[in-house]
Design a protein around this motif. Structure first.
Motif, PDB file in Angstrom:
ATOM      1  N   SER A 198       1.192   3.926  -3.268  1.00  0.00           N
ATOM      2  CA  SER A 198       0.908   5.190  -2.781  1.00  0.00           C
ATOM      3  C   SER A 198       1.678   6.335  -3.203  1.00  0.00           C
ATOM      4  O   SER A 198       1.750   7.351  -3.658  1.00  0.00           O
ATOM      5  CB  SER A 198       0.491   5.683  -1.475  1.00  0.00           C
ATOM      6  OG  SER A 198      -0.893   4.456  -1.193  1.00  0.00           O
ATOM      7  N   GLU A 199       3.203   5.691  -3.157  1.00  0.00           N
ATOM      8  CA  GLU A 199       4.243   6.747  -3.519  1.00  0.00           C
ATOM      9  C   GLU A 199       4.073   7.203  -4.965  1.00  0.00           C
ATOM     10  O   GLU A 199       4.903   8.138  -5.467  1.00  0.00           O
ATOM     11  CB  GLU A 199       5.524   6.009  -3.498  1.00  0.00           C
ATOM     12  CG  GLU A 199       5.875   5.752  -1.990  1.00  0.00           C
ATOM     13  CD  GLU A 199       7.209   4.845  -1.767  1.00  0.00           C
ATOM     14  OE1 GLU A 199       8.087   4.909  -2.616  1.00  0.00           O
ATOM     15  OE2 GLU A 199       7.547   4.691  -0.442  1.00  0.00           O
ATOM     16  N   HIS A 200       3.543   6.610  -5.766  1.00  0.00           N
ATOM     17  CA  HIS A 200       3.402   6.802  -7.006  1.00  0.00           C
ATOM     18  C   HIS A 200       2.491   7.814  -7.660  1.00  0.00           C
ATOM     19  O   HIS A 200       2.294   8.349  -8.827  1.00  0.00           O
ATOM     20  CB  HIS A 200       3.324   5.560  -8.291  1.00  0.00           C
ATOM     21  CG  HIS A 200       4.216   4.718  -7.954  1.00  0.00           C
ATOM     22  ND1 HIS A 200       5.737   4.975  -8.046  1.00  0.00           N
ATOM     23  CD2 HIS A 200       4.333   3.156  -7.514  1.00  0.00           C
ATOM     24  CE1 HIS A 200       6.422   3.800  -7.636  1.00  0.00           C
ATOM     25  NE2 HIS A 200       5.756   2.816  -7.548  1.00  0.00           N
ATOM     26  N   VAL A 201       1.615   8.249  -6.734  1.00  0.00           N
ATOM     27  CA  VAL A 201       0.565   9.177  -6.904  1.00  0.00           C
ATOM     28  C   VAL A 201       1.091  10.594  -7.460  1.00  0.00           C
ATOM     29  O   VAL A 201       0.686  10.930  -8.495  1.00  0.00           O
ATOM     30  CB  VAL A 201      -0.450   9.359  -5.701  1.00  0.00           C
ATOM     31  CG1 VAL A 201      -1.251  10.710  -5.935  1.00  0.00           C
ATOM     32  CG2 VAL A 201      -1.148   8.168  -5.431  1.00  0.00           C
ATOM     33  N   GLY A 210      -5.210   9.849  -6.941  1.00  0.00           N
ATOM     34  CA  GLY A 210      -5.084   9.463  -5.829  1.00  0.00           C
ATOM     35  C   GLY A 210      -6.422   8.308  -5.492  1.00  0.00           C
ATOM     36  O   GLY A 210      -6.199   7.174  -5.131  1.00  0.00           O
ATOM     37  N   TYR A 211      -7.542   8.545  -6.020  1.00  0.00           N
ATOM     38  CA  TYR A 211      -8.694   7.561  -6.108  1.00  0.00           C
ATOM     39  C   TYR A 211      -8.439   6.496  -6.876  1.00  0.00           C
ATOM     40  O   TYR A 211      -8.516   5.516  -6.671  1.00  0.00           O
ATOM     41  CB  TYR A 211     -10.022   8.367  -6.297  1.00  0.00           C
ATOM     42  CG  TYR A 211     -11.270   7.431  -6.828  1.00  0.00           C
ATOM     43  CD1 TYR A 211     -12.027   6.899  -5.674  1.00  0.00           C
ATOM     44  CD2 TYR A 211     -11.382   6.969  -8.205  1.00  0.00           C
ATOM     45  CE1 TYR A 211     -12.952   6.176  -5.939  1.00  0.00           C
ATOM     46  CE2 TYR A 211     -12.559   6.124  -8.145  1.00  0.00           C
ATOM     47  CZ  TYR A 211     -13.223   5.403  -7.377  1.00  0.00           C
ATOM     48  OH  TYR A 211     -14.173   4.657  -7.611  1.00  0.00           O
ATOM     49  N   THR A 254       0.767  -1.181   0.125  1.00  0.00           N
ATOM     50  CA  THR A 254      -0.008  -0.042  -0.027  1.00  0.00           C
ATOM     51  C   THR A 254       0.851   1.304  -0.053  1.00  0.00           C
ATOM     52  O   THR A 254       0.790   2.045  -0.721  1.00  0.00           O
ATOM     53  CB  THR A 254      -0.685   0.197   1.043  1.00  0.00           C
ATOM     54  OG1 THR A 254      -1.862  -0.947   1.204  1.00  0.00           O
ATOM     55  CG2 THR A 254      -1.745   1.301   1.247  1.00  0.00           C
ATOM     56  N   LEU A 255       2.060   1.242   0.786  1.00  0.00           N
ATOM     57  CA  LEU A 255       2.744   2.540   0.994  1.00  0.00           C
ATOM     58  C   LEU A 255       3.475   2.599  -0.609  1.00  0.00           C
ATOM     59  O   LEU A 255       3.759   3.649  -0.868  1.00  0.00           O
ATOM     60  CB  LEU A 255       3.661   2.428   2.131  1.00  0.00           C
ATOM     61  CG  LEU A 255       3.079   2.466   3.221  1.00  0.00           C
ATOM     62  CD1 LEU A 255       4.241   1.996   4.508  1.00  0.00           C
ATOM     63  CD2 LEU A 255       2.437   3.762   3.731  1.00  0.00           C
ATOM     64  N   PHE A 304      -5.614   4.987  -7.668  1.00  0.00           N
ATOM     65  CA  PHE A 304      -4.432   4.246  -6.883  1.00  0.00           C
ATOM     66  C   PHE A 304      -4.987   3.631  -5.833  1.00  0.00           C
ATOM     67  O   PHE A 304      -4.961   2.450  -5.564  1.00  0.00           O
ATOM     68  CB  PHE A 304      -3.413   5.091  -6.460  1.00  0.00           C
ATOM     69  CG  PHE A 304      -2.268   5.228  -7.664  1.00  0.00           C
ATOM     70  CD1 PHE A 304      -1.296   4.167  -7.533  1.00  0.00           C
ATOM     71  CD2 PHE A 304      -2.370   6.134  -8.418  1.00  0.00           C
ATOM     72  CE1 PHE A 304      -0.255   4.290  -8.528  1.00  0.00           C
ATOM     73  CE2 PHE A 304      -1.079   6.270  -9.759  1.00  0.00           C
ATOM     74  CZ  PHE A 304      -0.172   5.430  -9.519  1.00  0.00           C
ATOM     75  N   SER A 305      -5.966   4.064  -4.941  1.00  0.00           N
ATOM     76  CA  SER A 305      -6.913   3.814  -3.858  1.00  0.00           C
ATOM     77  C   SER A 305      -7.640   2.376  -4.427  1.00  0.00           C
ATOM     78  O   SER A 305      -7.480   1.238  -3.860  1.00  0.00           O
ATOM     79  CB  SER A 305      -7.559   4.574  -3.046  1.00  0.00           C
ATOM     80  OG  SER A 305      -6.714   5.489  -2.668  1.00  0.00           O
ATOM     81  N   ILE A 331      -5.155  -0.326  -5.376  1.00  0.00           N
ATOM     82  CA  ILE A 331      -4.582  -0.893  -4.010  1.00  0.00           C
ATOM     83  C   ILE A 331      -5.627  -2.207  -3.546  1.00  0.00           C
ATOM     84  O   ILE A 331      -5.577  -3.222  -3.184  1.00  0.00           O
ATOM     85  CB  ILE A 331      -4.327  -0.016  -3.081  1.00  0.00           C
ATOM     86  CG1 ILE A 331      -3.029   0.800  -3.570  1.00  0.00           C
ATOM     87  CG2 ILE A 331      -4.107  -0.743  -1.724  1.00  0.00           C
ATOM     88  CD1 ILE A 331      -2.650   2.051  -2.511  1.00  0.00           C
TER      89      ILE A 331
END
Length: 224
Positions: free
Chosen positions: A26-29, A79-80, A22-23, A82-83, A86
Motif C-alpha cells: 500500500s505504501e507504493h500507491v 489504489g484499486y 499489505t502495508l 494495488f488492492s 494484494i
C-alpha cells in the motif's frame, strides 16, 4: 538496538505476515500515482480535457474542476489496482504459505522477529522463468524497523539458502516505482538484467514496468 532473529515461518505468523505485505504494498500507491501522472498519455488526456472544456465553457472553473475529478479518479484507480494485486497475492500463496513454500523442494519462507514481533518477511522458490535459479519473493520490512539491516539480513538468508542447494543465482522482480528496493538490491550485489512492461493492457497504457535483478553466486562467493 533490539536483537533481530531470522527464522523459518510458523503458522502463528500468518496474520503478521499478511499485514506486513499489505502495508508494504500500500505504501507504493502514491509513487505509482506520480508515475502515472508523468506518462505522456496521461498528460495529453488531462490537457485535452482542460482545453476542450475551456473552449466550450469560456471559464477556468469548470476545466479545473474536471481535471481535479479526473485526477481523483486516477488516484482511486491506482489504489484499486494495488488492492486487487494484494488480494491476488494473498489467494495465490500468502494464505497458504506452508503449502506454497515450506512443503516444496528448494523453497522456504522466513520471518525477521524482534522482541517477539514479526517485523520482516522474505521467501524463495525455484524460478519459473529462469532455469537453475531461485527467485526471491515477498521481501518486506515494517516501516518502524527499517534502517536496522533487516532487509540485508533477509537477502543474505536467501543467498545462503540458494548457494547451499547448488543453484547458480538468485533472481527477483520489483516494480519501477520501488526505488528504495532497487537501491537495496544493487547494494547487495544484484545486477539489473532488464526492464519490461507486463502484458496486462493497463500496464502497457501506463508504462508500468518491472525490473529483473540477478545475483550471481559465483561472483558473490569471490567477493566474500
Amino acid at each position: 538496538m533490539a536483537s533481530i532473529q531470522i527464522r523459518k515461518y510458523r503458522d502463528e505468523d500468518s496474520e503478521a505476515v499478511k499485514e506486513i505485505f499489505t502495508l508494504g504494498m500500500s505504501e507504493h500507491v502514491p509513487s505509482s500515482f506520480m508515475h502515472l501522472l508523468k506518462q505522456p498519455l496521461t498528460q495529453m488526456v488531462l490537457m485535452c480535457v482542460f482545453c476542450a472544456l475551456m473552449a466550450s465553457s469560456k471559464s477556468f472553473l469548470l476545466p479545473i474542476l474536471a481535471v481535479t475529478l479526473v485526477l481523483a479518479g486516477a488516484r482511486q484507480f491506482v489504489g484499486y489496482m494495488f488492492s486487487s494485486y494484494i488480494d491476488t497475492s494473498l489467494k495465490k500463496d500468502l494464505n497458504h504459505i506452508g503449502e506454497t513454500y515450506l512443503e516444496q523442494k528448494d523453497a522456504c519462507f522466513w520471518v525477521a522477529e524482534s522482541e517477539g514481533r514479526v517485523v520482516g518477511t522474505v521467501a524463495c522458490l525455484p524460478a519459473e522463468k529462469v532455469s537453475g535459479c531461485l527467485e526471491l519473493k515477498r521481501m518486506s520490512v515494517r516501516r518502524t524497523h527499517r534502517g536496522m539491516g533487516i532487509a540485508k539480513a533477509l537477502c543474505r538468508t536467501v543467498a545462503d539458502f540458494t548457494r547451499e542447494r547448488g543453484y547458480a543465482a538468485v533472481v527477483l522482480y520489483t516494480s519501477v516505482v520501488q526505488t528504495d528496493a532497487q537501491k537495496l538490491y544493487e547494494h547487495m550485489g544484484y545486477d539489473k538484467i532488464r526492464e519490461f512492461v507486463i502484458p496486462e493492457l493497463v500496464a502497457k497504457i501506463t508504462n508500468f514496468s518491472l525490473v529483473e535483478y540477478r545475483l550471481d553466486l559465483q561472483q558473490d562467493r569471490k567477493r566474500d
